[in-house]
Design an enzyme around this catalytic site. Structure first.
Site, short mmCIF file in Angstrom:
data_model
loop_
_atom_site.label_atom_id
_atom_site.label_comp_id
_atom_site.label_asym_id
_atom_site.label_seq_id
_atom_site.Cartn_x
_atom_site.Cartn_y
_atom_site.Cartn_z
N GLY A 133 0.82 -1.22 0.00
CA GLY A 133 0.00 0.00 0.00
C GLY A 133 0.85 1.27 0.00
O GLY A 133 0.55 2.24 -0.70
N CYS A 134 1.92 1.24 0.76
CA CYS A 134 2.79 2.41 0.86
C CYS A 134 3.54 2.65 -0.46
O CYS A 134 3.76 3.80 -0.85
CB CYS A 134 3.77 2.24 2.01
SG CYS A 134 2.93 2.04 3.60
N THR A 135 3.91 1.58 -1.13
CA THR A 135 4.57 1.71 -2.43
C THR A 135 3.61 2.29 -3.45
O THR A 135 3.96 3.21 -4.20
CB THR A 135 5.11 0.33 -2.89
OG1 THR A 135 6.06 -0.12 -1.93
CG2 THR A 135 5.75 0.42 -4.26
#
Length: 155
Positions: free
Chosen positions: A43-45
């Site tokens: 998700g952060c990527t």
């Protein structure tokens, strides 16, 4: 809890290159301050790549994008290199800024409670006030929502 229209909490944090970035030095610009849990996670990527792909659009709107997580500056550097990111990532290893913005707290996963980063985004106006808050971000479509809100507030 932070409120729209109130002063954004001041901060000075080191970026991926260990250069100190302070909110007060960004006066006169819009700041997209987004908090995320961990470098190199799915998700952060996605979120970082989405902000990177829209960076030129945000720059045209006179906005700076700052991602904040409790990762180290070295972790941020590796994340940026690996994913070819163009945004600035700030290191908040002691979680002071995360806490000041209410982005650190109790989370639940699989029925267990634990402390962690609450994915959230703050839009800060050129005077240093909070213009908008996304308290619990869903990554898909988020960057577009931030851009639309920025355009709306500028018109």
């Amino acid at each position: 809890m932070l409120e729209i229209g109130k002063k954004a909490p001041e901060f000075c944090l080191k970026n991926q290159d260990e250069v100190e970035i302070c909110l007060k030095d960004l006066k006169g610009k819009w700041v997209v301050l987004y908090f995320y849990p961990k470098d190199n996670t799915p998700g952060c990527t996605t979120e970082a790549c989405d902000f990177t792909s829209e960076l030129e659009e945000f720059e045209k709107l006179d906005a700076v994008i700052l991602g904040v997580s409790p990762d180290s500056c070295e972790s941020h550097r590796k994340f940026i290199e690996k994913k070819n990111l163009k945004i600035t990532l700030l290191c908040d290893e002691n979680r002071e800024v995360l806490k000041a913005y209410g982005a650190w707290g109790i989370k639940k996963m699989y029925g267990k409670e634990y402390e962690g980063v609450i994915r959230s985004t703050f839009l800060i106006d050129p005077d240093g006030n909070i213009a908008f808050i996304w308290p619990k971000v869903r990554v898909k479509g988020h960057v577009e929502k931030v851009k639309e809100k920025l355009k709306e507030l500028q018109s």
